[in-house]
Structure formats: structure tokens, C-alpha cells
Scaffold this motif. Structure first.
Motif, PDB file in Angstrom:
ATOM      1  N   PRO A 108      71.367  19.503  21.906  1.00  0.00           N
ATOM      2  CA  PRO A 108      70.032  20.130  21.971  1.00  0.00           C
ATOM      3  C   PRO A 108      69.073  19.419  22.919  1.00  0.00           C
ATOM      4  CG  PRO A 108      70.761  19.959  19.694  1.00  0.00           C
ATOM      5  CD  PRO A 108      71.774  19.214  20.512  1.00  0.00           C
ATOM      6  N   ARG A 109      69.278  18.124  23.128  1.00  0.00           N
ATOM      7  CA  ARG A 109      68.383  17.361  23.983  1.00  0.00           C
ATOM      8  C   ARG A 109      68.366  17.887  25.423  1.00  0.00           C
ATOM      9  NH1 ARG A 109      70.984  12.638  24.032  1.00  0.00           N
ATOM     10  NH2 ARG A 109      70.350  12.285  21.894  1.00  0.00           N
ATOM     11  N   TYR A 110      69.461  18.546  25.839  1.00  0.00           N
ATOM     12  CA  TYR A 110      69.581  18.963  27.234  1.00  0.00           C
ATOM     13  C   TYR A 110      69.356  20.462  27.436  1.00  0.00           C
ATOM     14  CZ  TYR A 110      71.511  14.301  27.553  1.00  0.00           C
ATOM     15  OH  TYR A 110      71.677  12.949  27.474  1.00  0.00           O
ATOM     16  N   SER A 111      68.794  21.113  26.443  1.00  0.00           N
ATOM     17  CA  SER A 111      68.583  22.556  26.549  1.00  0.00           C
ATOM     18  C   SER A 111      67.646  22.934  27.686  1.00  0.00           C
ATOM     19  CB  SER A 111      68.049  23.113  25.223  1.00  0.00           C
ATOM     20  OG  SER A 111      69.035  23.062  24.222  1.00  0.00           O
ATOM     21  N   ASP A 112      66.692  22.057  28.020  1.00  0.00           N
ATOM     22  CA  ASP A 112      65.729  22.367  29.082  1.00  0.00           C
ATOM     23  C   ASP A 112      66.095  21.727  30.423  1.00  0.00           C
ATOM     24  OD1 ASP A 112      64.093  23.879  27.380  1.00  0.00           O
ATOM     25  OD2 ASP A 112      63.109  22.065  26.623  1.00  0.00           O
ATOM     26  N   ASP A 113      67.246  21.079  30.488  1.00  0.00           N
ATOM     27  CA  ASP A 113      67.672  20.451  31.727  1.00  0.00           C
ATOM     28  C   ASP A 113      68.084  21.525  32.738  1.00  0.00           C
ATOM     29  OD1 ASP A 113      68.684  17.832  33.110  1.00  0.00           O
ATOM     30  OD2 ASP A 113      70.335  19.268  33.300  1.00  0.00           O
ATOM     31  N   ALA A 114      67.534  21.463  33.953  1.00  0.00           N
ATOM     32  CA  ALA A 114      67.764  22.516  34.948  1.00  0.00           C
ATOM     33  C   ALA A 114      69.230  22.633  35.338  1.00  0.00           C
ATOM     34  CB  ALA A 114      66.907  22.245  36.185  1.00  0.00           C
ATOM     35  N   LEU A 115      69.903  21.510  35.533  1.00  0.00           N
ATOM     36  CA  LEU A 115      71.317  21.547  35.897  1.00  0.00           C
ATOM     37  C   LEU A 115      72.150  22.143  34.769  1.00  0.00           C
ATOM     38  CD1 LEU A 115      73.731  20.885  37.667  1.00  0.00           C
ATOM     39  CD2 LEU A 115      73.648  18.519  36.819  1.00  0.00           C
ATOM     40  N   GLN A 116      71.847  21.731  33.555  1.00  0.00           N
ATOM     41  CA  GLN A 116      72.576  22.248  32.391  1.00  0.00           C
ATOM     42  C   GLN A 116      72.424  23.770  32.315  1.00  0.00           C
ATOM     43  OE1 GLN A 116      74.017  19.941  30.179  1.00  0.00           O
ATOM     44  NE2 GLN A 116      74.964  21.490  28.922  1.00  0.00           N
ATOM     45  N   LYS A 117      71.201  24.254  32.457  1.00  0.00           N
ATOM     46  CA  LYS A 117      70.954  25.690  32.353  1.00  0.00           C
ATOM     47  C   LYS A 117      71.669  26.450  33.476  1.00  0.00           C
ATOM     48  CE  LYS A 117      66.350  25.571  31.905  1.00  0.00           C
ATOM     49  NZ  LYS A 117      64.976  26.055  31.603  1.00  0.00           N
TER      50      LYS A 117
END
Length: 295
Positions: free
Chosen positions: A276-285
Motif C-alpha cells: 500500500p505504501r507505493y500506491s501513489d508512486d508514479a513508476l508503480q502506477k
């Protein structure tokens, strides 16, 4: 001087790298620093937090309980800084760094070839690490940032993780064309009694994913071989008079014979998940969006 005045971002990055690598030399290499510089920053961090943070072991460090708890907040803080400094528009061709995907043997065969092709084409400076899916270690690996994305089946993923459904899949009963069962039209009871091979990549045992489905009919499978991955099962089928239930998308060009069944096993989803910590990460998205293109 207050504690916050004695901290800087570089020290927190050193702490993050040490948690992830648990080795001063590897952390220094990752950060482009000398090992001595890493040690100096660690000394300052120990003073600020009044905790040893890391204890020496034979080939590196092991974090203290306080350090493990502290890491969650530090990692979030550094990601917030990263987001603050990120350009307003995401441009894949300019992205560098490393992205780590944990995938089941099945996902490595069926999902990743197309995803990797897209990533290499659209983001040539991004390095990729594909590692085997370790169900017992997944949460720790994703919480520590050692894995960015997991591709597996719903039962393998913690309930608290965001997920995206990639597609629906189903099992097919297959055998070598030379197997005796391939020449007949067996009943479900005969299929259950026939020597069976399963793929058990998460834990080495004789329990398969469709055992519960057979139980609905009062049947128990005759499992004689447990293999560590899907990819070797077709080879075992060629050399033994046995059957296996394999995902349909993993059967292309394998030369196996499908065994028609009176009933079909339940369908299941293939999903991608992340911490959940990376939900707003641009690369992840962006990576997730590439996966969703083929929903």
C-alpha cells in the motif's frame, strides 16, 4: 541542537539502504558512497535515535526491533520526498533505476514476456529484476522495498494489499498423447484415481490447488509427484503414465493431450499486487497500467 536538526536526508537514505541490503558494502555500492562514509552516517544515526539500529553478524548486519519499526516511517518519508521532487508529468523514457518483480513460475511464462517487452521498449533505462515468488517471505520483501510488484494468484497475496485483476484462468487436465488415459473417456472418479503430478511452487507437499474441487464429489486425487514449478511438469508427463492439471495459458505448443472431463474445475483470477505504501508512486502506477492494457 534538537534531534531533527541533527538529521539529514542522506543519513535516512543510508538507513534505508542498510535495512534493504543488511550489508554495509552493498549499501555503499547502491548509494555510490564509500563504506567508511556509510559507517559515519550510521554512527550519527545511532546517536540521534539512541539505539544501535544494527547488530553485526557474520556477513553483514541485522536490524534491531526498533530499526525495523523505524524503517516504515523512514521509507514513507523518503517516498514523500521523492514524490515532491518528481516532475509533474511522468515520462517513462527518462526513468532509470531498478524495478523488482516477484512472479510465480506460471506468471513468468505467461504474463512477464509481454510486460518486459513493453518496459524495455518504453523505458530503456529502467533495469528489471525478476525473482521467484516466495509466499512465506512476500510481505517482508515488499515492506522492505526489495520487491515492487508481485504477480500471482489471490490466495498468495495479503488481504491488505492493493491488487489489480489481470485475467481469468482455468485448469485443464492433460497427459502425454501416449498415456493410457489419453486413449479413453474417463469418469471423474477414474481421473482422481489416475497417477497425478502437481506443481507446488510455494511449499513442497502433495496438496494441489484443486483438491477442494475434487472433494466436492467425494474424491481424493492420487498424487504421486510434486514438482517445484509448472514448467517441468510437461517433461515429467512425457516420461510417466500420469496426468496433471495445468493452467490453460501455459499449455501452448507443449504437445500434450487434453483429457475431457464430466465437470470443469472452478475458474480463478491472476492478479498483480503491491505494498500500500507505493500506491501513489508514479513508476508503480505506470507499470500496473501496462499490465491492465490486456485486461
Amino acid at each position: 541542537m534538537s534531534k531533527i536538526d541533527r538529521l539529514d536526508i542522506k543519513q535516512l537514505r543510508v538507513f534505508q539502504a542498510l535495512i534493504r541490503e543488511q550489508n554495509a558494502s552493498k549499501a555503499a555500492s547502491q548509494l555510490g558512497m564509500t563504506q567508511q562514509a556509510v559507517s559515519e552516517h550510521l554512527k550519527k544515526l545511532r546517536d540521534v535515535f539512541d539505539d544501535r539500529l544494527f547488530l553485526r553478524k557474520t556477513n553483514g548486519f541485522v536490524p534491531t526491533p526498533f530499526a525495523e519499526e523505524l524503517y516504515i516511517g523512514v521509507d514513507k518519508l523518503l517516498n514523500d520526498f521523492k514524490a515532491l521532487l518528481a516532475p509533474s508529468s511522468f515520462e517513462p523514457q527518462t526513468i532509470s533505476g531498478t524495478f523488482v518483480i516477484a512472479a510465480t513460475d506460471y506468471a513468468q511464462q505467461v504474463v512477464l514476456p509481454e510486460l518486459i517487452a513493453k518496459l524495455r521498449l518504453q523505458s530503456p533505462n529502467l533495469k528489471l529484476i525478476v525473482r521467484d515468488f516466495e509466499i512465506d517471505k512476500l510481505h517482508d520483501l515488499m515492506q522492505s522495498g526489495k520487491v515492487n510488484l508481485a504477480i500471482a494468484f489471490p490466495d498468495y497475496i495479503p488481504d491488505s494489499y492493493p491488487v489489480v485483476r489481470l485475467f481469468e484462468e482455468h485448469h485443464v487436465c492433460v497427459a502425454s498423447p501416449s498415456a493410457s488415459i489419453a486413449q479413453s473417456k474417463p469418469s471423474l472418479a477414474e481421473v482422481a484415481n489416475y497417477p497425478s503430478i502437481i506443481a507446488s511452487p510455494s511449499r513442497p507437499n502433495f496438496k494441489g490447488s484443486i483438491d477442494d474441487w475434487f472433494k466436492q464429489f467425494g474424491l481424493k486425487r492420487n498424487i504421486v509427484i510434486s514438482a517445484p514449478c509448472f514448467s517441468v511438469v510437461p517433461m515429467y508427463l512425457e516420461t510417466t503414465d500420469s496426468i496433471a492439471f495445468l493452467p490453460s495459458r501455459a499449455l501452448n505448443n507443449l504437445g500434450l493431450k487434453e483429457i475431457a472431463l464430466e465437470q470443469s474445475p472452478d475458474k480463478f483470477d491472476v492478479i498483480a499486487a503491491w505494498h500500500p505504501r507505493y500506491s501513489d508512486d508514479a513508476l508503480q502506477k505506470w507499470v500496473v497500467s501496462l499490465l491492465r492494457e490486456n485486461e
